[in-house]
Motif scaffolding. Structure first.
Motif, PDB file in Angstrom:
ATOM      1  N   GLU A   1       0.613  -1.185   0.063  1.00 19.92           N
ATOM      2  CA  GLU A   1       0.082   0.052   0.071  1.00 19.92           C
ATOM      3  C   GLU A   1       0.791   1.180   0.091  1.00 19.92           C
ATOM      4  OE1 GLU A   1      -0.125  -2.692   1.814  1.00 19.92           O
ATOM      5  OE2 GLU A   1      -2.020  -2.842   2.825  1.00 19.92           O
ATOM      6  N   LYS A   2       0.382   2.297  -0.750  1.00 17.94           N
ATOM      7  CA  LYS A   2       0.957   3.516  -0.734  1.00 17.94           C
ATOM      8  C   LYS A   2       1.328   4.268   0.402  1.00 17.94           C
ATOM      9  CE  LYS A   2       0.748   8.061  -2.678  1.00 17.94           C
ATOM     10  NZ  LYS A   2      -0.255   9.106  -3.799  1.00 17.94           N
ATOM     11  N   GLU A   3       0.592   3.955   1.384  1.00 16.64           N
ATOM     12  CA  GLU A   3       0.710   4.745   2.606  1.00 16.64           C
ATOM     13  C   GLU A   3       1.733   3.901   3.644  1.00 16.64           C
ATOM     14  OE1 GLU A   3      -3.054   2.218   2.987  1.00 16.64           O
ATOM     15  OE2 GLU A   3      -2.261   3.461   1.688  1.00 16.64           O
ATOM     16  N   LEU A   4       2.032   2.581   3.474  1.00 19.94           N
ATOM     17  CA  LEU A   4       3.066   1.922   4.093  1.00 19.94           C
ATOM     18  C   LEU A   4       4.421   2.235   3.521  1.00 19.94           C
ATOM     19  CD1 LEU A   4       1.329  -1.326   4.898  1.00 19.94           C
ATOM     20  CD2 LEU A   4       1.701   0.485   6.426  1.00 19.94           C
ATOM     21  N   LEU A   5       4.347   2.247   1.972  1.00 21.38           N
ATOM     22  CA  LEU A   5       5.755   2.643   1.477  1.00 21.38           C
ATOM     23  C   LEU A   5       6.427   4.254   1.805  1.00 21.38           C
ATOM     24  CD1 LEU A   5       5.031   1.443  -2.157  1.00 21.38           C
ATOM     25  CD2 LEU A   5       6.598   0.388  -0.383  1.00 21.38           C
ATOM     26  N   GLU A   6       5.431   5.061   1.937  1.00 17.64           N
ATOM     27  CA  GLU A   6       5.625   6.218   2.536  1.00 17.64           C
ATOM     28  C   GLU A   6       6.091   6.365   3.903  1.00 17.64           C
ATOM     29  OE1 GLU A   6       2.145   8.612   1.933  1.00 17.64           O
ATOM     30  OE2 GLU A   6       2.336   8.887  -0.163  1.00 17.64           O
ATOM     31  N   LYS A   7       5.355   5.634   4.707  1.00 22.09           N
ATOM     32  CA  LYS A   7       5.808   5.406   6.055  1.00 22.09           C
ATOM     33  C   LYS A   7       7.219   4.719   6.273  1.00 22.09           C
ATOM     34  CE  LYS A   7       4.310   3.230  10.438  1.00 22.09           C
ATOM     35  NZ  LYS A   7       3.198   2.369  11.177  1.00 22.09           N
ATOM     36  N   TYR A   8       7.545   3.780   5.694  1.00 18.33           N
ATOM     37  CA  TYR A   8       8.670   3.093   5.765  1.00 18.33           C
ATOM     38  C   TYR A   8       9.733   3.116   4.737  1.00 18.33           C
ATOM     39  CZ  TYR A   8       6.263  -0.035   9.270  1.00 18.33           C
ATOM     40  OH  TYR A   8       5.431  -0.279  10.322  1.00 18.33           O
ATOM     41  N   GLY A   9       9.302   4.222   3.596  1.00 17.78           N
ATOM     42  CA  GLY A   9      10.406   4.362   2.793  1.00 17.78           C
ATOM     43  C   GLY A   9      10.636   3.255   1.608  1.00 17.78           C
ATOM     44  N   GLU A  10      10.465   2.140   1.951  1.00 23.89           N
ATOM     45  CA  GLU A  10      10.669   1.059   0.973  1.00 23.89           C
ATOM     46  C   GLU A  10      10.053  -0.271   1.364  1.00 23.89           C
ATOM     47  OE1 GLU A  10      15.035   0.210   1.089  1.00 23.89           O
ATOM     48  OE2 GLU A  10      15.009  -0.391   2.908  1.00 23.89           O
ATOM     49  N   PRO A  11      10.009  -1.185   0.734  1.00 21.25           N
ATOM     50  CA  PRO A  11       9.426  -2.540   1.069  1.00 21.25           C
ATOM     51  C   PRO A  11      10.346  -3.282   2.227  1.00 21.25           C
ATOM     52  CG  PRO A  11       9.165  -2.410  -1.334  1.00 21.25           C
ATOM     53  CD  PRO A  11      10.131  -1.319  -0.949  1.00 21.25           C
ATOM     54  N   CYS A  12       9.964  -3.572   3.152  1.00 22.12           N
ATOM     55  CA  CYS A  12      10.804  -4.153   4.244  1.00 22.12           C
ATOM     56  C   CYS A  12       9.905  -4.895   5.237  1.00 22.12           C
ATOM     57  CB  CYS A  12      11.239  -2.890   5.226  1.00 22.12           C
ATOM     58  SG  CYS A  12      10.104  -2.004   6.112  1.00 22.12           S
ATOM     59  N   PRO A  13      10.292  -5.890   6.146  1.00 22.77           N
ATOM     60  CA  PRO A  13       9.677  -6.754   7.002  1.00 22.77           C
ATOM     61  C   PRO A  13       8.379  -5.923   7.743  1.00 22.77           C
ATOM     62  CG  PRO A  13      12.050  -7.578   7.008  1.00 22.77           C
ATOM     63  CD  PRO A  13      11.901  -6.207   6.307  1.00 22.77           C
ATOM     64  N   ASP A  14       8.784  -4.916   8.319  1.00 21.04           N
ATOM     65  CA  ASP A  14       7.796  -4.212   9.285  1.00 21.04           C
ATOM     66  C   ASP A  14       6.577  -3.914   8.335  1.00 21.04           C
ATOM     67  OD1 ASP A  14       9.392  -4.451  11.277  1.00 21.04           O
ATOM     68  OD2 ASP A  14      10.196  -2.531  11.411  1.00 21.04           O
ATOM     69  N   ALA A  15       6.881  -3.422   6.975  1.00 17.33           N
ATOM     70  CA  ALA A  15       5.679  -2.916   6.068  1.00 17.33           C
ATOM     71  C   ALA A  15       4.933  -4.118   5.772  1.00 17.33           C
ATOM     72  CB  ALA A  15       6.364  -2.113   4.987  1.00 17.33           C
ATOM     73  N   MET A  16       5.620  -4.935   5.484  1.00 18.53           N
ATOM     74  CA  MET A  16       4.946  -6.129   4.882  1.00 18.53           C
ATOM     75  C   MET A  16       4.002  -6.873   6.001  1.00 18.53           C
ATOM     76  SD  MET A  16       7.933  -7.932   2.549  1.00 18.53           S
ATOM     77  CE  MET A  16       6.803  -9.180   1.999  1.00 18.53           C
TER      78      MET A  16
END
Length: 378
Positions: A148-163
């Protein structure tokens, strides 16, 4: 596993405790065997071609098969496909909530879906109700490439926390509607990212986990990448159902999946061939022999072990721990071992056909013994 060996403590893998769900006739999670899945790549609207590919996957041992349903024509064809399939089918739904409802009504055993992508709360509720009404489970499929766009904005890139946050957010939507028949995947093409995400998710929720390294690549490199990623997780006890994602014939995904499980002692299907890489000591052409044996024994689903070793350096030792063994010797002949004991001498000429006969006989014996045990238990 050989019927004359025993499980050693250092080979034991303690699986993560997960709750169990049902995908049609297949139990996933808990103490159920780890199931092996693949996905059709034929146009779903071509029901005949899709059914034919499902048949091939069933023959290879597939427990569950996923079928993409991107449009209404596909869900219409899905009804015919589901009626003909012998294994449970997962309908792959991405965005359109009506496809989920249609697939559930058409015979899907499971819906692959992200609740957050469906739209309004009413649409989510309607899909969940369709799943409940038709006995469908669901798979929440999180992919590093489509966060999701908001998670990419929050974490900056795909990462375990975001997933993991994405997965738990979607799980919460289902749980809030009192729906708990779901499994989750958090896949990436990077094995490091994949493993880290699954490890984190495994500690955060008790639902079954569907493992995979997504878009792993062509047959050889994709197999290696999948074995490294999924093998790491399975070794640590994580995983209840798996799919090897290869840019190859889907049947190869099933073969590789079982080979991964077989190598870890988690599930056994077919002949486990133990063979040397060959060297100047070989008494016969090991590579050619093993290649032909692999082809000729592909129809055997009964678990058993076969050792094919080119010389007497390691051959007798390996043969002690396999159901059937052949060890190369000199002067155009070698020794056949049965259940770890020398049985007879065998000329290299005719060796392949002889080994195939022995394997088929052994499979028949094991199948008959297993059937007798089941009959006695009843």
């Amino acid at each position: 596993m050989s019927d004359h060996t025993h499980v050693r403590p250092w080979r034991h893998i303690e699986r993560r405790k997960s709750r169990q769900i049902r995908v049609g006739s297949v139990l996933v999670g808990g103490d159920a065997p780890i199931s092996v899945q693949s996905m059709t790549n034929t146009p779903t609207t071509d029901a005949a071609a899709t059914i034919d590919q499902i048949r091939q996957l069933e023959e290879a041992g597939a427990d569950i098969v996923r079928v993409s349903c991107p449009d209404v024509e596909s869900t219409q064809a899905f009804r015919t496909i589901a009626r003909e399939a012998k294994v449970p089918l997962v309908a792959d739904i991405h965005f359109h909530y009506k496809r989920g409802i249609e697939a559930a009504e058409a015979g899907a055993a499971c819906l692959r879906i992200n609740p957050g992508n469906i739209g309004s709360a009413d649409r989510v509720r309607d899909v969940i109700q369709a799943a409940k009404d038709n006995g469908c489970s669901m798979r929440i499929g999180v992919n590093a490439g489509s966060l999701e766009k908001e998670l990419l904005e929050k974490y900056g890139e795909p990462c375990p926390d975001a997933m993991v946050e994405s997965a738990l957010n979607h799980a919460r939507i289902l749980q809030d509607h009192d729906f708990h028949e779901f499994k989750i995947s958090v896949k990436a093409s990077d094995p490091f990212l994949t493993v880290a995400a699954y490890q984190q998710l495994a500690e955060a929720i008790d639902c079954p986990l569907h493992l995979g390294v997504t878009e792993a690549g062509p047959l050889r490199t994709g197999t290696i990448k999948s074995a490294i990623g999924m093998g790491n997780m399975l070794w640590s006890g994580i995983g209840d159902t798996i799919r090897v994602s290869l840019a190859a014939d889907p049947v190869e995904e099933i073969k590789v999946g079982f080979d991964i499980l077989k190598s870890l002692g988690l599930r056994h299907r077919g002949v486990n061939i133990i063979a040397c890489p060959s060297c100047a000591r070989q008494g016969f052409n090991v590579i050619e022999t093993v290649t032909l044996l692999e082809e000729k024994l592909a129809h055997i689903s009964t678990p058993m072990s076969l050792s094919v070793i080119g010389c007497v350096v390691n051959g007798p030792g390996e043969a002690l721990y396999t159901d059937i063994g052949f060890t190369g010797g000199g002067k155009g002949a070698g020794m056949i071992y049965l259940n770890g004991k020398i049985a007879h001498k065998q000329a290299n000429d005719g060796m392949i056909d002889h080994i195939v006969d022995l394997v088929e006989q052994k499979a028949a014996e094991l199948d008959a013994a297993r059937a007798a045990e089941l009959e006695a238990a009843e």
